[in-house]
Structure formats: C-alpha cells, structure tokens
Enzyme design. Structure first.
Site, PDB file in Angstrom:
ATOM      1  N   ASP A   1       2.913 -69.792 -31.176  1.00  0.00           N
ATOM      2  CA  ASP A   1       1.967 -68.676 -31.249  1.00  0.00           C
ATOM      3  C   ASP A   1       0.559 -69.236 -31.452  1.00  0.00           C
ATOM      4  OD1 ASP A   1       4.011 -66.800 -31.103  1.00  0.00           O
ATOM      5  OD2 ASP A   1       4.035 -66.387 -33.254  1.00  0.00           O
TER       6      ASP A   1
ATOM      7  N   GLN B   1      -5.329 -66.338 -25.728  1.00  0.00           N
ATOM      8  CA  GLN B   1      -5.840 -65.031 -26.175  1.00  0.00           C
ATOM      9  C   GLN B   1      -7.019 -64.579 -25.308  1.00  0.00           C
ATOM     10  OE1 GLN B   1      -6.586 -67.043 -29.805  1.00  0.00           O
ATOM     11  NE2 GLN B   1      -5.136 -65.836 -31.006  1.00  0.00           N
TER      12      GLN B   1
ATOM     13  N   ARG C   1       1.988 -67.621 -22.695  1.00  0.00           N
ATOM     14  CA  ARG C   1       2.001 -66.185 -22.988  1.00  0.00           C
ATOM     15  C   ARG C   1       0.541 -65.750 -23.082  1.00  0.00           C
ATOM     16  NH1 ARG C   1       3.739 -65.242 -28.783  1.00  0.00           N
ATOM     17  NH2 ARG C   1       5.882 -65.336 -28.035  1.00  0.00           N
TER      18      ARG C   1
ATOM     19  N   LYS D   1      -3.895 -60.295 -26.016  1.00  0.00           N
ATOM     20  CA  LYS D   1      -5.324 -59.975 -26.199  1.00  0.00           C
ATOM     21  C   LYS D   1      -5.917 -60.763 -27.366  1.00  0.00           C
ATOM     22  CE  LYS D   1      -5.205 -55.300 -24.319  1.00  0.00           C
ATOM     23  NZ  LYS D   1      -5.489 -53.878 -24.566  1.00  0.00           N
ATOM     24  N   GLY D   2      -5.131 -60.958 -28.445  1.00  0.00           N
ATOM     25  CA  GLY D   2      -5.639 -61.660 -29.634  1.00  0.00           C
ATOM     26  C   GLY D   2      -5.666 -60.721 -30.822  1.00  0.00           C
TER      27      GLY D   2
ATOM     28  N   ARG E   1      -1.157 -56.644 -39.909  1.00  0.00           N
ATOM     29  CA  ARG E   1      -1.829 -56.804 -38.606  1.00  0.00           C
ATOM     30  C   ARG E   1      -1.391 -55.714 -37.629  1.00  0.00           C
ATOM     31  NH1 ARG E   1      -1.450 -62.355 -39.303  1.00  0.00           N
ATOM     32  NH2 ARG E   1       0.310 -62.540 -37.901  1.00  0.00           N
ATOM     33  N   ARG E   2      -0.127 -55.298 -37.726  1.00  0.00           N
ATOM     34  CA  ARG E   2       0.351 -54.205 -36.847  1.00  0.00           C
ATOM     35  C   ARG E   2      -0.332 -52.894 -37.231  1.00  0.00           C
ATOM     36  NH1 ARG E   2       1.966 -58.499 -35.494  1.00  0.00           N
ATOM     37  NH2 ARG E   2       0.058 -58.273 -34.332  1.00  0.00           N
TER      38      ARG E   2
HETATM   39  C1  LIG Z   1       5.110 -60.604 -27.674  1.00  0.00           C
HETATM   40  C2  LIG Z   1       3.764 -60.676 -28.312  1.00  0.00           C
HETATM   41  C3  LIG Z   1       3.331 -61.864 -28.862  1.00  0.00           C
HETATM   42  C4  LIG Z   1       2.067 -61.962 -29.439  1.00  0.00           C
HETATM   43  N1  LIG Z   1       1.632 -63.188 -29.883  1.00  0.00           N
HETATM   44  C5  LIG Z   1       0.367 -63.299 -30.343  1.00  0.00           C
HETATM   45  C6  LIG Z   1      -0.188 -64.568 -30.695  1.00  0.00           C
HETATM   46  O1  LIG Z   1       0.462 -65.617 -30.609  1.00  0.00           O
HETATM   47  N2  LIG Z   1      -1.465 -64.609 -31.146  1.00  0.00           N
HETATM   48  C7  LIG Z   1      -2.247 -63.474 -31.246  1.00  0.00           C
HETATM   49  O2  LIG Z   1      -3.415 -63.579 -31.628  1.00  0.00           O
HETATM   50  N3  LIG Z   1      -1.731 -62.270 -30.955  1.00  0.00           N
HETATM   51  C8  LIG Z   1      -0.468 -62.148 -30.495  1.00  0.00           C
HETATM   52  N4  LIG Z   1       0.020 -60.910 -30.164  1.00  0.00           N
HETATM   53  C9  LIG Z   1      -0.759 -59.688 -30.532  1.00  0.00           C
HETATM   54  C10 LIG Z   1      -1.754 -59.297 -29.479  1.00  0.00           C
HETATM   55  O3  LIG Z   1      -2.792 -60.258 -29.432  1.00  0.00           O
HETATM   56  C11 LIG Z   1      -2.366 -57.912 -29.775  1.00  0.00           C
HETATM   57  O4  LIG Z   1      -2.990 -57.929 -31.030  1.00  0.00           O
HETATM   58  C12 LIG Z   1      -1.355 -56.794 -29.768  1.00  0.00           C
HETATM   59  O5  LIG Z   1      -0.361 -56.979 -28.806  1.00  0.00           O
HETATM   60  C13 LIG Z   1      -2.060 -55.456 -29.438  1.00  0.00           C
HETATM   61  O6  LIG Z   1      -2.653 -55.525 -28.178  1.00  0.00           O
HETATM   62  P1  LIG Z   1      -2.126 -54.741 -26.868  1.00  0.00           P
HETATM   63  O7  LIG Z   1      -2.234 -55.659 -25.716  1.00  0.00           O
HETATM   64  O8  LIG Z   1      -0.775 -54.189 -27.116  1.00  0.00           O
HETATM   65  O9  LIG Z   1      -3.207 -53.623 -26.578  1.00  0.00           O
HETATM   66  P2  LIG Z   1      -3.962 -52.557 -27.481  1.00  0.00           P
HETATM   67  O10 LIG Z   1      -5.122 -52.166 -26.655  1.00  0.00           O
HETATM   68  O11 LIG Z   1      -4.183 -53.018 -28.867  1.00  0.00           O
HETATM   69  O12 LIG Z   1      -2.918 -51.381 -27.525  1.00  0.00           O
HETATM   70  C14 LIG Z   1      -2.546 -50.659 -26.342  1.00  0.00           C
HETATM   71  C15 LIG Z   1      -1.575 -49.543 -26.724  1.00  0.00           C
HETATM   72  O13 LIG Z   1      -0.369 -50.147 -27.217  1.00  0.00           O
HETATM   73  C16 LIG Z   1       0.160 -49.405 -28.298  1.00  0.00           C
HETATM   74  N5  LIG Z   1       0.127 -50.255 -29.510  1.00  0.00           N
HETATM   75  C17 LIG Z   1      -0.487 -51.441 -29.649  1.00  0.00           C
HETATM   76  N6  LIG Z   1      -0.289 -51.953 -30.878  1.00  0.00           N
HETATM   77  C18 LIG Z   1       0.458 -51.035 -31.541  1.00  0.00           C
HETATM   78  C19 LIG Z   1       0.991 -50.962 -32.848  1.00  0.00           C
HETATM   79  N7  LIG Z   1       0.788 -51.933 -33.743  1.00  0.00           N
HETATM   80  N8  LIG Z   1       1.715 -49.861 -33.178  1.00  0.00           N
HETATM   81  C20 LIG Z   1       1.940 -48.870 -32.286  1.00  0.00           C
HETATM   82  N9  LIG Z   1       1.453 -48.900 -31.027  1.00  0.00           N
HETATM   83  C21 LIG Z   1       0.723 -49.943 -30.659  1.00  0.00           C
HETATM   84  C22 LIG Z   1      -0.715 -48.197 -28.439  1.00  0.00           C
HETATM   85  O14 LIG Z   1      -0.194 -47.172 -27.624  1.00  0.00           O
HETATM   86  C23 LIG Z   1      -2.041 -48.669 -27.879  1.00  0.00           C
HETATM   87  O15 LIG Z   1      -2.846 -47.615 -27.436  1.00  0.00           O
HETATM   88  C24 LIG Z   1       1.250 -60.804 -29.529  1.00  0.00           C
HETATM   89  C25 LIG Z   1       1.677 -59.601 -28.975  1.00  0.00           C
HETATM   90  C26 LIG Z   1       2.908 -59.526 -28.362  1.00  0.00           C
HETATM   91  C27 LIG Z   1       3.319 -58.227 -27.745  1.00  0.00           C
END
Ligand SMILES: Cc1cc2nc3c(=O)[nH]c(=O)nc-3n(C[C@H](O)[C@H](O)[C@H](O)COP(=O)(O)OP(=O)(O)OC[C@H]3O[C@@H](n4cnc5c(N)ncnc54)[C@H](O)[C@@H]3O)c2cc1C
Length: 316
Positions: A130, A159, A180, A183-184, A297-298
């Site tokens: 990650d 990211q 992978r 967004k970050g 963070r979630r």
């Molecule tokens: C498999 C996986 C691995 C990851 N690994 C890393 C990593 O190594 N490093 C890192 O910095 N980040 C990591 N992330 C987190 C990522 O960077 C984002 O912070 C996170 O995925 C939210 O971005 P999004 O692309 O879903 O879009 P967003 O624009 O944040 O969300 C889009 C839509 O998704 C839904 N959604 C998003 N988050 C939530 C939530 N918490 N609860 C409910 N609904 C939600 C909502 O409907 C929202 O409108 C990872 C994410 C995933 C899915």
C-alpha cells in the site's frame, strides 16, 4: 474541513481511546472491518469468493513504534498467507511499510517484508505494498525495487492526487511492476497533491488510460506467468468506473488484463454487479484489533458515515 478534522482524529490518541473503548465504535467499524482475527477474515473472503469476488487481505496496523511490533506484524502476515493457502480462498495480501518498521529502521523493514514476499512466493501468492503519505513515498518505491531484484510477486500502489504520480507510473510500468491506482487517502500539502477533488478525479482518469495503454503492450502471456502486471483500479466512484469501462471498450482491452478494486463494506451492490457483468473484482478485506485509524479514514471519506456514527454515539 470535515475531512481534515477526521484525518487529524485518525492519529489522535485521546480520540482512539474514546472510540475503541465504546461498543458502538466497534459496531460501526465492523461495517468496514472483517473481524479481529484472521479466521474471521477468511470466512468473509469465502463469502466474497462465492460471489465471484477475489480479495486482498490486510492485517490492520500502521506506524508501529517498536521493532518488536514490526516483528509481530510480520508473523501475522506469515500466518495469514498460510491460512490463505490452507483454506484455498482466492486472496492475496496488502501491507503497509510503516507497520513493518519503515519509520524506525529501513533495513529491518526490508528484512521483514522480504520474509512475507518470500512466503507468498512459496505459496504462489502476491503481495501488494500500500502507499502511505508522502514522507514515505520514495522509500516505498526504493524498498519495492530492492525486493523486485529477487521476486516478481510484489507490486505497489500509486495515488492520483500526487503531481509526481504520472512520472512514477511511467517508470514503474516500464519495469513491469503491477500497480493499483487509487485517488489517495492522506492529508497532503498543495505543493505535493491537487487540493481540489475535481483535479484528482481528472488525473485519475488520465492515469487510468495511461496504465491501460502501458498494460496493452505487456500481455499476461509475455510476463512472468505467475504475476502478470494486471493493473487494479481501486475506486468506488461510478464516474471513474464508467470512464474505465469506456476506455477498455475503445482500446479493446481484454477483461483479464485489469481488475476493479473496492474496500470491504463500501458499495457492496456495485461490487457484486461488476462481478456479475464479468469484470474481475477484488475487495480489500482488513482485519485485526488495530482498526481505529483505518476506520476513521473511511469516515473522513464520507460525511454520511460520520453522521451515523456521531448521532448514535451521543444518543447512548
Ligand atoms: C482497494 C483499495 C485500496 C486502497 N489503497 C490505498 C492506498 O494504498 N493508499 C491510499 O492512499 N489510499 C488507498 N485507498 C483509498 C483511496 O485512495 C480513496 O481514499 C478511497 O478509495 C476513496 O476514493 P474513491 O475513489 O472511492 O472516490 P471518492 O470520490 O472518495 O468516492 C466516490 C463515491 O464512492 C463512495 N464512497 C467512497 N468512500 C466511501 C466510504 N468510506 N463510505 C461509503 N461510501 C464511500 C461514495 O458513494 C462516494 O460518493 C484504497 C482504496 C481501495 C478501494
């Protein structure tokens, strides 16, 4: 503002104590965390696999303060890989380098992660590193490249919110490293990351296209065989997913060349729908007792989750 507040709370000890001691804390967190033990997580993965969804298992914990804690994390991952092999569930593992001691001792961290990658190699599995916040970006890539001298079953995360990522992506794909794209999730300064979400989203689509173009040129058959450099598009954002679906049609990318990835407990119906549509889908399944920073963070990503948690907390 709310996001910044929650990113601060994810590191605040007083908030951690307050939430982890409350039964409501775990009740809310269990929406995103598969359980406190590896066996509980394996059962969750079994259910996902039955729906055509693969997994990546994450033993929660980050920023350890002693090398003994890093050793403990290493043992937990070795056990997890054994459990995956014994149960025959379809899952690889994801880990964070600060959990293996990166902030304390680079060499010890490399030694620990090497043990995990070696075990994964022996059990024909894959390790995803990650990506954490920018103080660790360069060291993460350095450590990954040291491991890649010996093993091909290890990849990393990039990211889209970082300005540097396009350059990193081009270099890493040239080295056939499995990526992978997310967004970050951290709080980064404006000289390192796009302050506006719209710019991060636009960069995500641009990088996804770049990644698909680079993957097209390295088919799974040409790669090492065990670990094709299949990119993972980690997002719950329907606009990003629609853009990737359109791009793969336009580029005629075979579906086995890429996968979608989401987090356990988030957009479950969408996960199942994509699997039913025939896309490769992988869910990140975290487990363990150190769930607090991951959980917060979630919350930071989604105000509705915060409201649910806070309103129940004060009602009790
Ligand atoms: C498999 C996986 C691995 C990851 N690994 C890393 C990593 O190594 N490093 C890192 O910095 N980040 C990591 N992330 C987190 C990522 O960077 C984002 O912070 C996170 O995925 C939210 O971005 P999004 O692309 O879903 O879009 P967003 O624009 O944040 O969300 C889009 C839509 O998704 C839904 N959604 C998003 N988050 C939530 C939530 N918490 N609860 C409910 N609904 C939600 C909502 O409907 C929202 O409108 C990872 C994410 C995933 C899915």
């Amino acid at each position: 503002m709310l996001r910044l507040l929650f990113l601060y709370l994810s590191t605040a000890q007083w908030a951690r104590a307050l939430v982890t001691r409350s039964s409501l804390g775990w009740l809310t967190a269990s929406r995103f965390v598969a359980g406190e033990t590896v066996d509980a997580a394996i059962e969750v993965i079994r259910t996902l696999n039955a729906k055509g969804i693969n997994a990546t298992l994450d033993h929660l914990g980050e920023s350890v303060s002693t090398l003994a804690e890093a050793d403990h994390a290493t043992e937990a991952y070795l056990l997890a890989l054994d459990k995956i092999a014994a149960s025959k569930v379809r899952s690889n593992v994801s880990l964070k380098l600060t959990q293996f001691g990166l902030a304390l001792d680079y060499t010890a961290c490399l030694r620990n992660v090497r043990r995990v990658v070696e075990k994964a190699y022996a059990t024909q599995n894959f390790v995803r590193i990650d990506m954490e916040d920018t103080p660790f970006t360069d060291q993460t890539f350095q450590l990954l490249r040291e491991l890649r001298r010996e093993f091909d079953n290890v990849g990393v995360v990039v990211q889209a919110y970082l300005y540097r990522t396009e350059e990193d992506l081009l270099a890493l794909t040239a080295e056939k490293i499995r990526l992978r794209l997310c967004k970050g999730a951290y709080n980064e300064p404006p000289d390192k990351a796009f302050p506006k979400k719209a710019d991060t989203d636009a960069n995500y689509v641009k990088l996804a296209n770049l990644l698909l173009d680079r993957t097209q040129t390295i088919s799974p058959a040409d790669a090492s065989g065990r670990t094709p450099p299949m990119p993972g598009f980690a997002t719950h954002d329907e606009q990003m997913i629609a853009a990737i679906k359109a791009a793969v049609v336009e580029k005629k990318t075979p579906r086995e060349y890429f996968e979608f990835q989401m987090l356990y407990g988030i957009r479950r119906e969408l996960q199942e729908q994509l699997a039913k549509e025939g896309y490769a889908m992988r869910v990140y399944v975290p487990y363990g007792t150190e769930w607090y920073p991951y959980f917060v963070r979630r919350l930071a990503e989604r105000p509705a989750n915060v409201w649910f948690f806070v309103s129940n907390f004060f009602r009790r």
